[in-house]
Design an enzyme around this catalytic site. Structure first.
Site, PDB file in Angstrom:
ATOM      1  N   GLU A 193      28.669  24.686  70.135  1.00  0.00           N
ATOM      2  CA  GLU A 193      27.709  25.047  71.609  1.00  0.00           C
ATOM      3  C   GLU A 193      26.150  25.018  71.163  1.00  0.00           C
ATOM      4  OE1 GLU A 193      29.440  27.215  74.752  1.00  0.00           O
ATOM      5  OE2 GLU A 193      31.309  27.318  73.823  1.00  0.00           O
ATOM      6  N   ASP A 198      33.467  27.183  84.019  1.00  0.00           N
ATOM      7  CA  ASP A 198      33.286  27.580  82.399  1.00  0.00           C
ATOM      8  C   ASP A 198      32.965  29.000  82.268  1.00  0.00           C
ATOM      9  OD1 ASP A 198      32.966  27.142  79.575  1.00  0.00           O
ATOM     10  OD2 ASP A 198      31.767  25.509  79.655  1.00  0.00           O
TER      11      ASP A 198
HETATM   12  C1  BGC Z   1      33.775  32.273  73.206  1.00  0.00           C
HETATM   13  C2  BGC Z   1      33.777  30.943  73.482  1.00  0.00           C
HETATM   14  C3  BGC Z   1      32.928  30.483  74.504  1.00  0.00           C
HETATM   15  C4  BGC Z   1      31.653  30.976  74.175  1.00  0.00           C
HETATM   16  C5  BGC Z   1      30.630  30.888  75.488  1.00  0.00           C
HETATM   17  C6  BGC Z   1      32.404  32.752  73.048  1.00  0.00           C
HETATM   18  O1  BGC Z   1      32.558  34.307  72.874  1.00  0.00           O
HETATM   19  O2  BGC Z   1      34.845  32.717  72.263  1.00  0.00           O
HETATM   20  O3  BGC Z   1      35.167  30.239  73.776  1.00  0.00           O
HETATM   21  O4  BGC Z   1      32.804  29.250  74.566  1.00  0.00           O
HETATM   22  O5  BGC Z   1      31.514  32.463  74.044  1.00  0.00           O
HETATM   23  O6  BGC Z   1      29.323  30.691  75.216  1.00  0.00           O
HETATM   24  C1  BGC Z   2      32.780  26.008  76.602  1.00  0.00           C
HETATM   25  C2  BGC Z   2      33.983  25.343  77.041  1.00  0.00           C
HETATM   26  C3  BGC Z   2      35.278  26.035  76.683  1.00  0.00           C
HETATM   27  C4  BGC Z   2      35.282  27.565  77.257  1.00  0.00           C
HETATM   28  C5  BGC Z   2      36.480  28.299  76.923  1.00  0.00           C
HETATM   29  C6  BGC Z   2      32.964  27.591  77.048  1.00  0.00           C
HETATM   30  O1  BGC Z   2      31.887  28.308  76.603  1.00  0.00           O
HETATM   31  O2  BGC Z   2      31.619  25.764  77.155  1.00  0.00           O
HETATM   32  O3  BGC Z   2      33.959  23.948  76.516  1.00  0.00           O
HETATM   33  O4  BGC Z   2      36.394  25.204  77.189  1.00  0.00           O
HETATM   34  O5  BGC Z   2      34.286  28.130  76.723  1.00  0.00           O
HETATM   35  O6  BGC Z   2      36.621  28.504  75.497  1.00  0.00           O
END
Ligand code: BGC
Ligand code: BGC
Length: 859
Positions: free
Chosen positions: A539, A339
């Site tokens: 998130e 991730d």
């Molecule tokens: C991204 C997300 C990712 C997140 C991680 C963002 O800046 O665009 O895809 O899940 O950061 O916390």
């Molecule tokens: C998220 C994932 C996601 C990834 C890519 C992460 O922060 O936890 O679920 O697939 O970003 O965007």
């Protein structure tokens, strides 16, 4: 105010406690050992025994012809090319030129990453970028081998990154349908729409089994019940990839899946995103791993490692679970992707350096902005043997195998594949019809007093509330932008809001529909539909301290009550990513519908709310709760099957039109002090509290979120170490080697208006360890872009007893006076220091009890 140093009293308490603790420890040591006990015990080491785990049959036997091709390719690859396959960069930080040069095997587009940095880039721009990356990966002019790149994207509820795509209900809503075959259809359509823009890989399905509804990702899970999650996981994988053995398996109409997040994402303590899961082995297996069994049996090509820890150990470094359980015992034959900089949270790792994660079993590191450093350090680790060649080769082979299974080596560029550029499929009528059906089947009726529903369409219908005509709100997070915010109606050409859907059907039947978000109608309505709920989030930004519904901007409860006071029957439609404590609103309205996050098809809600013009029922309610609905705001982890199970509406509840929908008045006691639940402690015992994140920013402006007791900015300008107070590692010391910042960021902006007005202070429990003469130290607070307040606190720090703990108070007023809007603090506390400063911090909270306070500068 008297100085009362924080650690004098607890110390004596601790001495008194010690014999008691010893006694408990002895008693535990003598107690019979219960294997894989279901009790929560963070202290006990939990041994993972693979023999306790299920053994789904991986359905794809090695194909000798394919293995021969892989052998030949791997034998010919340079070490650099191998490393390129195991590092994935994000399109915001990697270019086709980088791919040409570094031979990266994969890219992703994170939730906030888009072609040209524009969230509403056109489908054609996405596809053109996919072609450019593919061409770079196939370009052999520099001597590299042609290995087709794969592009992963969060097609979470449809190809939800792209303007015009069909947006299905988020998983929490799909859980209520109890219809696995519908999910198969949704997955099939999502795959097809994803292919039109050139990607061959989605980071879905999420098979988390959320156990605490405060978790900001609860809506990404189908259910709190592992059996329901398992009943969907396999068919969803089949819908996305096609069925193993069928001619269309992984063909150009399908995409590779990612089953995520392995393992225990839905089981963290207090529902904290990226937190620590401290259940026993049996619960980890029976609850959190339930979805992986059918997904592996269906041949899922990838699994994503989770951000969370298991008993303190980050999953990205957890060899027993990633390798011994997932790959060996569970026979998972795909590859494990990381991730978003998840490897950087493993002990001893940084975002740009982590051999341990590969050694633990990760095959591809998601290194969005850190890919170059990760590539270089991994290359060095492979050269010096820190990363064993056999492990690297295994990772490369697993990735290549997935590419061969997809036939990618024989495929033309993305735009020339079967569905590349077929943009008419995005939001195609037949796709939207399936999404609309999913909406109809997912909405859950909780109350229908006096049979107010279904509504006759031929009457005056008022549609009110902040969610009534609001695509972003009904689509939720992971929609065009990461948080699902910042979009406008025109970004959703193939979509109907709830208002659009209601209006069309009411008018077609000869009725009159009026939209008035604030409820102030022009013509007196016969009935009102009030649509309201949570604002979009994703998130950790969605983590909550309890299940109080903080109310939309429109004062929804007052709106419902006002319409009722006017004698108008009210149907409440609640948009949310989880059940929340809604007893007041349920009492106030005649009918209450949980509509979750329905996506692009607001008309699906109209289908069940409105009668046919001839008076008959159009569509009955079908949805059944897949998450238990709380009786009180502190009932966040009350799940079906638990022994003290006592919800307001049980798992499986959901009225139909055949039921008597009357409901006796519900208790309006939330069970908590709604104000106490407001976050008043931001940092405690050296750690950010739930809802906040500790971040260090170096002189170079690079920010990093901190999860371990010891950390440093990449440029070394701020070094953080754990120091002891009355508790071991009860504080953190920050040593500044250059200019830098330590920041506490709130996931949801804090509203401290009342506190500001009430002379409340932000109080830092601080110890000044070194303060060079004339050092500049500032307290900053921010409130969104372009909004901040700051105060110099160097002089006040100099006046504190050096080397001793003291509580320094900063009146919130001073922050407001210097420009901060304390109604929406997204960074309520930050300290900016310069070289030579060394200070320790144990706690930051708001209150009125301090040792010394800052005087506000006179304006
Ligand atoms: C991204 C997300 C990712 C997140 C991680 C963002 O800046 O665009 O895809 O899940 O950061 O916390
Ligand atoms: C998220 C994932 C996601 C990834 C890519 C992460 O922060 O936890 O679920 O697939 O970003 O965007």
């Amino acid at each position: 105010m008297k100085p009362s140093l924080p650690h004098s009293r607890p110390r004596t308490d601790r001495r008194r406690l010690r014999p008691l603790l010893l006694g408990v420890a002895l008693a535990l040591a003598c107690a019979p050992v219960v294997a894989a006990s279901a009790s929560k015990d963070a202290a006990a080491p939990v041994r993972i025994d693979p023999a306790h785990w299920p053994q789904p049959a991986w359905p794809l036997a090695l194909d000798p012809a394919m293995e021969k091709r892989i052998d030949a390719l791997v034998a010919a690859m340079t070490l650099e090319e191998k490393v390129g396959q195991v590092v994935q960069g994000d399109i915001a930080s990697v270019t086709p030129e980088d791919v040409r040069r570094y031979r990266l095997g994969s890219i992703l587009a994170g939730g906030g990453s888009d072609p040209g940095g524009r969230y509403n880039a056109s489908p054609a721009e996405w596809l053109a970028l996919a072609d450019a990356f593919w061409e770079a990966s196939m370009d052999t002019r520099g001597g590299g081998k042609a290995i087709p790149i794969i592009w992963g994207i969060d097609a979470m509820h449809g190809q939800s990154n792209v303007v015009g795509a069909t947006l299905f209900p988020h998983n929490v809503g799909l859980g209520a349908t109890r219809n696995p075959e519908l999910l198969r259809e949704i997955a099939r359509i999502t795959a097809a729409e994803t292919r039109t823009t050139g990607m061959e890989w989605t980071f879905a399905p999420t098979v988390a089994v959320p156990q605490d509804d405060r978790w900001g990702r609860a809506y990404e899970g189908y259910s709190e019940d592992p059996a329901l999650v398992a009943s969907y996981a396999g068919v969803f994988v089949e819908g996305l990839q096609g069925k193993v053995g069928a001619a269309d398996f992984l063909d150009d109409h399908h995409v590779m899946t990612t089953v995520k997040h392995f393992l225990g994402d839905g089981g963290t303590d207090n529902g904290k995103d990226q937190g620590d899961t401290t259940v026993g082995e049996a619960q980890l297996r029976d609850i959190h791993a339930a979805g992986y069994v059918p997904a592996i049996a269906a041949g899922a090509q990838s699994v994503m490692a989770s951000f969370n820890s298991f008993h303190g150990e980050k999953m990205h470094g957890h060899k027993p679970l990633l390798t011994d359980v997932l790959k060996q015992r569970m026979q998972f034959g795909g590859f494990v992707v990381g991730d978003w900089n998840g490897h950087g949270q493993v002990k001893g790792c940084s975002n740009t350096d982590c051999a341990q994660t590969y050694i633990a079993g990760l095959d591809m590191a998601m290194a969005p902005d850190s890919w170059k450093g990760m590539y270089e350090s991994t290359l060095a680790h492979a050269k010096d043997g820190t990363l064993p060649m056999a492990r690297l080769d295994d990772a490369v082979r697993r990735i290549l195998r997935a590419k061969f299974r997809m036939g990618l080596f024989e495929k033309p560029k993305p735009s020339a594949r079967a569905l590349g550029g077929r943009f008419e499929l995005l939001g195609a009528p037949e796709h939207r019809a399936v999404a609309r059906r999913a909406v109809r089947e997912s909405v859950v009726l909780l109350k229908n007093h006096g049979g107010v529903l279904p509504l006759a369409p031929k009457q005056r219908v008022l549609v009110a509330g902040g969610g009534a005509d609001n695509m972003a709100q009904q689509a939720g997070g992971w929609t065009l932008t990461w948080q699902g915010d910042g979009t406008k109606r025109a970004d959703f050409p193939n979509a109907d809001t709830l208002w659009d859907g209601l209006k069309a059907q009411v008018e077609a039947a000869g009725g009159k529909a009026e939209l008035a978000v604030d409820g102030r109608y022009q013509a007196r309505p016969d009935v009102a539909v009030v649509v309201f709920g949570e604002e979009p989030y994703a998130e950790f930004q969605g983590d909550l301290p309890d299940l109080m519904f903080k109310g939309g901007k429109s004062g929804d409860l007052e709106l419902i009550r006002k319409l009722k006071a006017d004698g108008i029957p009210v149907v409440a439609v609640f948009l949310s990513g989880r059940p929340l404590w809604m007893n007041r609103e349920i009492n106030a309205a005649d009918a209450f519908v949980a509509a979750w996050l329905p996506g692009s098809e607001g008309a699906g809600v109209a289908d069940v709310l409105l009668r046919r013009p001839d008076g008959g029922v159009q569509y009955d309610f079908h949805g059944k709760l897949s998450f238990s609905w709380p009786r009180r705001a502190d009932q966040y982890a009350n799940n079906v099957g638990q022994k003290d199970y006592d919800p307001q509406f049980a798992y499986g509840y959901g009225l139909t039109y055949a039921d008597n929908g009357d409901l006796a008045a519900l208790s309006e006691d939330p069970g908590i002090d709604p104000d106490a639940s407001r976050t008043s402690v931001w940092f405690d015992r050296g750690v950010a509290t739930t809802g906040l994140v500790l971040r260090l920013t170096g002189a170079d402006g690079e920010a990093m979120d901190i999860v371990h007791p010891n950390a440093a900015t990449t440029d070394g300008s701020v070094v953080m170490t754990a120091v002891n107070t009355e508790v071991q590692e009860g504080a953190r010391q920050f040593a500044f080697n250059g200019p830098g910042r330590l920041e506490l960021r709130a996931n949801m902006p804090l509203d401290l208006v009342r506190e500001t007005n009430g002379d409340v202070l932000a109080i830092a429990n601080v110890r000044v360890d070194a303060l060079p003469a004339g050092a500049k130290v500032d307290y900053l607070a921010t409130c969104g872009t372009g909004c901040s307040g700051e105060l110099a606190i160097g002089n006040a720090l100099a006046k504190l007893p050096q080397g001793q703990w003291a509580r320094l108070g900063v009146p919130l007023k001073c922050l407001r006076d210097t420009g901060a809007d304390t109604a929406r603090l997204d960074m309520p506390f930050a300290l900016r220091g310069s070289a030579g400063l060394r200070l320790s911090l144990a706690r930051v909270s708001i209150g009125t009890d301090y040792d010394r306070k800052i005087e506000c500068p006179t304006p």
